[in-house]
Design a protein around this motif. Structure first.
Motif, short mmCIF file in Angstrom:
data_model
loop_
_atom_site.label_atom_id
_atom_site.label_comp_id
_atom_site.label_asym_id
_atom_site.label_seq_id
_atom_site.Cartn_x
_atom_site.Cartn_y
_atom_site.Cartn_z
N GLN A 141 5.05 1.91 0.74
CA GLN A 141 5.92 2.55 -0.25
C GLN A 141 6.63 3.75 0.36
OE1 GLN A 141 4.08 4.60 -3.59
NE2 GLN A 141 5.82 4.12 -4.93
N ASN A 142 5.89 4.58 1.07
CA ASN A 142 6.46 5.78 1.69
C ASN A 142 7.48 5.40 2.76
OD1 ASN A 142 6.51 8.15 3.69
ND2 ASN A 142 5.44 9.01 1.93
N TYR B 85 1.98 3.59 -6.12
CA TYR B 85 1.04 4.51 -5.47
C TYR B 85 1.46 5.97 -5.65
CZ TYR B 85 -0.74 0.23 -3.45
OH TYR B 85 -1.28 -1.03 -3.30
N ASP B 86 2.67 6.29 -5.26
CA ASP B 86 3.19 7.65 -5.44
C ASP B 86 4.21 7.62 -6.58
OD1 ASP B 86 4.88 9.99 -5.22
OD2 ASP B 86 3.98 10.35 -3.25
N VAL B 87 3.86 8.25 -7.70
CA VAL B 87 4.71 8.15 -8.90
C VAL B 87 6.07 8.82 -8.70
CG1 VAL B 87 2.81 7.87 -10.52
CG2 VAL B 87 3.59 10.18 -9.90
N ASN B 88 6.11 9.89 -7.92
CA ASN B 88 7.38 10.57 -7.68
C ASN B 88 8.34 9.70 -6.86
OD1 ASN B 88 6.79 12.97 -9.09
ND2 ASN B 88 5.59 13.73 -7.34
N ILE B 89 7.78 9.08 -5.81
CA ILE B 89 8.59 8.16 -5.00
C ILE B 89 9.05 6.99 -5.85
CG2 ILE B 89 8.46 6.45 -3.14
CD1 ILE B 89 6.85 8.39 -1.51
N GLU B 90 8.16 6.47 -6.67
CA GLU B 90 8.48 5.32 -7.50
C GLU B 90 9.66 5.63 -8.43
OE1 GLU B 90 6.27 2.50 -10.84
OE2 GLU B 90 5.09 3.88 -9.61
N SER C 238 6.17 -0.35 -6.00
CA SER C 238 4.81 -0.01 -5.58
C SER C 238 4.31 1.17 -6.41
CB SER C 238 4.79 0.36 -4.10
OG SER C 238 5.31 -0.69 -3.31
N TYR D 43 10.71 3.95 1.25
CA TYR D 43 11.53 5.01 0.64
C TYR D 43 12.33 5.75 1.71
CZ TYR D 43 12.89 9.02 -2.18
OH TYR D 43 13.62 9.99 -2.82
N ASP E 288 0.85 -1.19 0.00
CA ASP E 288 0.00 0.00 0.00
C ASP E 288 0.89 1.24 0.00
OD1 ASP E 288 0.99 0.16 2.60
OD2 ASP E 288 -0.85 -0.60 3.51
N ALA E 289 0.26 2.40 -0.04
CA ALA E 289 0.98 3.66 -0.11
C ALA E 289 1.85 3.88 1.12
CB ALA E 289 0.00 4.82 -0.29
#
Length: 237
Positions: free
Chosen positions: A22-23, A53-58, A51, A26, A18-19
């Protein structure tokens, strides 16, 4: 110390896809990186990059995963897959040139000169560093071509390396191998010329320096120049 303290709480959050995971993964990677633990940082970046969910983090996670995979000498296939995946997923990224450079270096280190050559040629505006790499790769690829009997390919690659002309060592090596190509083609005058140009540039410690005299000896012999052939063979011996 605060980064070290954050590692265990962040690890405990990572679990479900989940988001939040992912956060957390990171930021966990960032903590590992700041603590100097690059191997675990790479694993955490890999988790964050997988993951959606957040494209910038990805994107940032995949970029850092690729950097660390190359830096830490991960398996060749892993490094290639990560770097190629980044280029495919983010073709307009401002980091595209950096990733392409890492990819070329990975190919070069693996001695996959054909793939390295193709990767450099695919770049729109290669800088001086990449043109230096292209010159080296062209010479090594030419040698591979000679080993499999593709003399025409070798000739084209050596001419390209000579045209780039940025690295003295590879300027000289291109001349030596052009001598070999000329000898194979039966052009003994050109072979002597190229071998001679190489000898004038290369240090005596290089193995090609000795073989250039050997080649010159046979080229002179084939042309009936016995005095010059004798001198070349004596230099070789």
């Amino acid at each position: 110390a605060c980064y070290g303290d954050a590692i265990e709480p962040l690890r405990s959050v990572c679990g479900a896809e989940d988001a939040l995971t992912q956060n957390a993964s990171y930021h966990l990677a960032d903590c590992y990186l700041r603590m100097g633990d690059k191997r675990n940082a790479g694993k955490a970046f890999s988790m964050a990059a997988s993951s959606g969910y957040d494209v910038n983090i990805e994107e940032n996670a995949l970029l850092n995963y690729g950097r660390l995979s190359y830096e830490l000498g991960g398996t060749f296939n892993e490094t290639l897959n990560v770097l190629n995946s980044y280029l495919e997923r983010y073709p307009e990224s401002i980091h595209r040139n950096e990733v392409q450079t890492l990819l070329i270096a990975a190919y070069y280190n693996s001695k996959d000169y054909e793939a390295a050559y193709d990767a450099i040629k695919a770049m729109a505006n290669p800088d001086r560093e990449l043109r230096v790499a292209l010159q080296k790769v062209a010479v090594f690829r030419a040698v591979k071509a000679i080993e499999r009997g593709d003399w025409d390919m070798a000739k084209r690659l050596l001419m390209e390396a000579e045209g780039i002309g940025l690295v003295p060592k590879y300027n000289a090596l291109a001349l030596y191998w052009q001598g070999e190509v000329a000898y194979h083609d039966g052009d003994m005058k050109e072979a002597v010329k190229r071998y001679g140009e190489y000898v004038r540039r290369a240090p005596k410690s290089e193995i090609e320096y000795h073989y250039a005299h050997y080649g010159m000896g046979y080229a002179h012999f084939a042309d009936g120049n016995m005095k010059e052939a004798t001198e070349a063979f004596e230099d070789f011996v």
